[in-house]
Scaffold this active site. Structure first.
Site, PDB file in Angstrom:
ATOM      1  N   LYS A 110      -8.021  41.559  -0.751  1.00 15.43           N
ATOM      2  CA  LYS A 110      -7.539  40.228  -1.143  1.00 15.43           C
ATOM      3  C   LYS A 110      -6.140  40.354  -1.743  1.00 15.43           C
ATOM      4  O   LYS A 110      -5.848  41.292  -2.472  1.00 15.43           O
ATOM      5  CB  LYS A 110      -8.502  39.585  -2.141  1.00 15.43           C
ATOM      6  N   SER A 111      -5.307  39.367  -1.471  1.00 14.04           N
ATOM      7  CA  SER A 111      -3.922  39.407  -1.942  1.00 14.04           C
ATOM      8  C   SER A 111      -3.831  39.391  -3.464  1.00 14.04           C
ATOM      9  O   SER A 111      -2.892  39.951  -4.028  1.00 14.04           O
ATOM     10  CB  SER A 111      -3.119  38.256  -1.343  1.00 14.04           C
ATOM     11  N   THR A 112      -4.794  38.780  -4.146  1.00  9.33           N
ATOM     12  CA  THR A 112      -4.777  38.752  -5.613  1.00  9.33           C
ATOM     13  C   THR A 112      -4.713  40.174  -6.166  1.00  9.33           C
ATOM     14  O   THR A 112      -3.951  40.450  -7.095  1.00  9.33           O
ATOM     15  CB  THR A 112      -6.028  38.032  -6.153  1.00  9.33           C
ATOM     16  N   GLU A 136     -13.696  51.048  -1.793  1.00  8.54           N
ATOM     17  CA  GLU A 136     -12.819  51.979  -2.492  1.00  8.54           C
ATOM     18  C   GLU A 136     -11.618  51.203  -3.012  1.00  8.54           C
ATOM     19  O   GLU A 136     -10.917  50.545  -2.242  1.00  8.54           O
ATOM     20  CB  GLU A 136     -12.344  53.099  -1.571  1.00  8.54           C
ATOM     21  N   GLN A 155     -12.033  40.629   2.059  1.00  7.89           N
ATOM     22  CA  GLN A 155     -12.465  39.657   3.064  1.00  7.89           C
ATOM     23  C   GLN A 155     -12.940  40.368   4.322  1.00  7.89           C
ATOM     24  O   GLN A 155     -12.274  41.266   4.830  1.00  7.89           O
ATOM     25  CB  GLN A 155     -11.333  38.698   3.434  1.00  7.89           C
ATOM     26  N   TYR A 169     -24.413  51.488  16.131  1.00  8.73           N
ATOM     27  CA  TYR A 169     -24.481  52.386  14.978  1.00  8.73           C
ATOM     28  C   TYR A 169     -25.934  52.779  14.708  1.00  8.73           C
ATOM     29  O   TYR A 169     -26.232  53.939  14.442  1.00  8.73           O
ATOM     30  CB  TYR A 169     -23.860  51.691  13.764  1.00  8.73           C
ATOM     31  N   GLN A 179     -27.617  51.874   3.687  1.00  8.87           N
ATOM     32  CA  GLN A 179     -27.217  52.328   2.350  1.00  8.87           C
ATOM     33  C   GLN A 179     -27.354  51.217   1.325  1.00  8.87           C
ATOM     34  O   GLN A 179     -27.096  50.057   1.595  1.00  8.87           O
ATOM     35  CB  GLN A 179     -25.797  52.894   2.361  1.00  8.87           C
TER      36      GLN A 179
END
EC number: 3.5.4.13
Length: 187
Positions: A110-112, A136, A155, A169, A179
């Protein structure tokens, strides 16, 4: 491949793709502004859970993805995680995902957070993968940085193929299938 809209995301969530799910955008909580989460026009903004693994160098070891030492992290549970300067932390999404066989999911920060020097990295969620997403957070600044649990942090964009994959997968027994919680590297 085409990107999927808010309408498609809501329908897929009704079928169990995202749990818990927020049909709209949430921008406030307890009377204050938060980093938004929920469904957007062409994506879904996920929340960070309150479980963190903060990287530390107290053992002065070499980082080896094939033989990762769990002692390189300090476990923390709380509403705000402080990431040391030029370090990183692992966390997980509040949401549990079940990706359809014809869909590949890409995660963007996110840009924030990005505008504060905090970068979120997640590899693609492959067809028929399911689980909590391990996040991460890299603090690229020379100062400590805050991550807020229960608020938006990244996002997810959903891309649907015009042809279903031959091997998903799940079919190949992916090592991160199902997980839960913050998951460390596996080989």
């Amino acid at each position: 491949m085409s990107i999927k809209s808010d309408r498609w995301i809501r329908r897929a969530a009704e079928a169990g793709m995202i749990e818990p799910f927020e049909a709209g955008q949430v921008r406030t909580a307890n009377g204050g502004r938060i980093v938004s989460y929920g469904t957007s026009s062409y994506g879904y903004d996920v929340r960070c859970a309150d479980e963190f693994k903060i990287f530390t160098n107290i053992n002065s070891t070499i980082v080896d993805p094939k033989q990762f030492d769990e002692k390189s992290f300090v476990d923390f549970k709380g509403d705000v995680c402080i990431i040391p300067p030029n370090s990183f932390a692992l966390a997980r999404t509040v949401e549990y995902f079940r990706i359809p066989r014809s869909v590949l999911t890409i995660c963007l920060g996110k840009s924030t957070y990005a505008r504060c020097g905090i970068i979120v990295n997640v590899t693609p969620l492959e067809p028929e993968w399911e689980g909590h997403v391990t996040l991460e957070f890299s603090n690229t600044t020379p100062l400590p940085a805050k991550i807020y649990a229960g608020e938006g942090c990244a996002q997810m964009l959903f891309l649907e193929s015009d042809e279903v994959c031959e091997t998903s997968y799940r079919d190949r027994g992916g090592k991160y299938q199902g997980q839960r919680g913050v998951t460390l590297p596996r080989t």
